[in-house]
Design an enzyme around this catalytic site. Structure first.
Site, PDB file in Angstrom:
ATOM      1  N   SER A 135      57.941  28.068  26.900  1.00 59.41           N
ATOM      2  CA  SER A 135      57.403  26.648  27.075  1.00 59.41           C
ATOM      3  C   SER A 135      56.228  26.390  25.953  1.00 59.41           C
ATOM      4  CB  SER A 135      56.831  26.769  28.518  1.00 59.41           C
ATOM      5  OG  SER A 135      55.812  27.665  28.642  1.00 59.41           O
ATOM      6  N   GLN A 163      52.605  25.364  25.596  1.00 62.47           N
ATOM      7  CA  GLN A 163      51.769  26.039  26.484  1.00 62.47           C
ATOM      8  C   GLN A 163      50.159  26.183  26.103  1.00 62.47           C
ATOM      9  OE1 GLN A 163      52.026  30.383  27.511  1.00 62.47           O
ATOM     10  NE2 GLN A 163      53.966  29.676  27.754  1.00 62.47           N
ATOM     11  N   HIS A 171      46.352  28.238  27.286  1.00 57.37           N
ATOM     12  CA  HIS A 171      45.636  28.876  28.446  1.00 57.37           C
ATOM     13  C   HIS A 171      44.359  28.536  28.653  1.00 57.37           C
ATOM     14  CE1 HIS A 171      49.167  31.598  28.456  1.00 57.37           C
ATOM     15  NE2 HIS A 171      48.902  31.780  27.357  1.00 57.37           N
ATOM     16  N   LYS A 206      42.823  33.561  29.780  1.00 55.25           N
ATOM     17  CA  LYS A 206      43.700  34.265  29.206  1.00 55.25           C
ATOM     18  C   LYS A 206      43.971  34.196  27.704  1.00 55.25           C
ATOM     19  CE  LYS A 206      49.106  35.106  30.385  1.00 55.25           C
ATOM     20  NZ  LYS A 206      50.157  34.269  30.645  1.00 55.25           N
ATOM     21  N   GLU A 215      44.993  35.626  24.282  1.00 56.55           N
ATOM     22  CA  GLU A 215      45.950  36.845  24.183  1.00 56.55           C
ATOM     23  C   GLU A 215      46.246  36.885  22.504  1.00 56.55           C
ATOM     24  OE1 GLU A 215      49.072  35.243  26.403  1.00 56.55           O
ATOM     25  OE2 GLU A 215      50.000  34.047  25.009  1.00 56.55           O
ATOM     26  N   HIS A 265      50.699  26.345  21.914  1.00 54.01           N
ATOM     27  CA  HIS A 265      51.505  27.286  21.236  1.00 54.01           C
ATOM     28  C   HIS A 265      52.919  27.438  22.003  1.00 54.01           C
ATOM     29  CE1 HIS A 265      49.764  29.975  24.175  1.00 54.01           C
ATOM     30  NE2 HIS A 265      50.760  30.779  24.283  1.00 54.01           N
ATOM     31  N   ARG A 321      51.465  24.282  31.416  1.00 50.87           N
ATOM     32  CA  ARG A 321      52.742  23.883  30.510  1.00 50.87           C
ATOM     33  C   ARG A 321      52.849  22.545  30.220  1.00 50.87           C
ATOM     34  NH1 ARG A 321      53.798  27.848  34.150  1.00 50.87           N
ATOM     35  NH2 ARG A 321      54.518  29.949  33.504  1.00 50.87           N
ATOM     36  N   LYS A 342      60.003  25.347  34.824  1.00 48.57           N
ATOM     37  CA  LYS A 342      58.643  25.345  35.635  1.00 48.57           C
ATOM     38  C   LYS A 342      57.731  24.481  35.711  1.00 48.57           C
ATOM     39  CE  LYS A 342      58.474  30.714  34.303  1.00 48.57           C
ATOM     40  NZ  LYS A 342      57.964  31.726  33.950  1.00 48.57           N
TER      41      LYS A 342
END
Length: 252
Positions: free
Chosen positions: A65, A67, A69, A92, A94, A221, A240, A246
């Site tokens: 997806s 998305q 965060h 989140k 990462e 991203h 998303r 989803k």
């Protein structure tokens, strides 16, 4: 099929100690000093086996997806309002470390590339606001770059049939750019998905094994192909915008 294996103590996916069958957090909490303290003394002081990070192994062969965060503050707000979609109040950030050649999208392209791509797809113009079209066609000068990109992204990502409009043009005229070729390839994974338009707005990134990219809060991203290790804060909050069956939260 894309697969993942997750290690950590998040409530949605506790790792299990193979030897004992215990959830990882419970096993750590039994003896913090010997099982965790030597490695991370700051955590052992919490008298808890919860880890502040998650480790994931991802193998991607179908685009994942579009998305972002949220920040820690925004995550807390989203969790309070919609805990079924945003299951914890944590941020989140990462890092994705490539194990093989790894391909995806990350961050917005330079403005000049975005404008070139939009000029190459005039079939979209009648679906955009006049203000945006005037800037694309150079009829009106651009006063604020970040605001323009935000408005353009909002108008395109909320245009539900954008992928169909672009695909009709590519069927009649063919792919004339690297972005067009990428669009057609990912369209095969997610036909008609509105998130496909992001290919013309975001940087197309290819990492070699051992290279990495850091994805801070609100860095848009998507992952397209390859294997990687992800290390992130202990959260499952994902906003998303497309390329997924989803929950999609375009408004956020």
């Amino acid at each position: 099929v894309s697969t993942q294996s997750t290690g950590g103590t998040h409530p949605r996916g506790h790792s299990v100690v193979e030897r004992t069958g215990q959830e990882l957090g419970s096993w750590i909490a039994e003896d913090l000093t010997s099982r965790l303290g030597a490695l991370c003394p700051g955590i052992s002081g919490k008298n808890s086996g919860d880890l502040p990070f998650l480790l994931k192994i991802l193998s991607v062969d179908k685009a994942l997806s579009i998305q972002v965060h949220p920040t820690k503050e925004h995550a807390a707000e989203l969790h309070a309002v919609a805990p079924h979609h945003y299951p914890d109040p944590n941020h989140k950030p990462e890092m994705a470390i490539a194990l093989t050649v790894f391909e995806g999208l990350c961050g917005f392209r330079p403005l000049s590339e975005i404008l070139d791509n939009m000029r190459s797809h005039a079939e979209l113009h009648s679906h955009l606001s006049q203000e945006i079209v005037d800037i694309i066609t150079k009829t009106k000068p651009l006063s604020e770059e970040t605001l323009f990109i935000k408005k353009l992204f909002t108008e395109l990502i909320t245009l539900e049939n954008s992928a169909d409009i672009i695909m009709e043009k590519l069927k009649s005229c063919g792919a004339t750019s690297e972005s067009d070729a990428l669009f057609k390839r990912i369209h095969a994974h997610h036909p008609g998905d509105r998130g496909l338009v992001c290919i013309y707005l975001l940087n197309h990134v290819t990492l070699q094994a051992g290279e990495c990219m850091f994805l801070g809060a609100n860095k848009i991203h998507a992952y397209f192909s390859g294997d990687c290790v992800e290390c992130m804060a202990c959260s499952d909050n994902v906003v998303r915008a497309g390329l997924t069956p989803k929950f999609v939260d375009v408004e956020t």
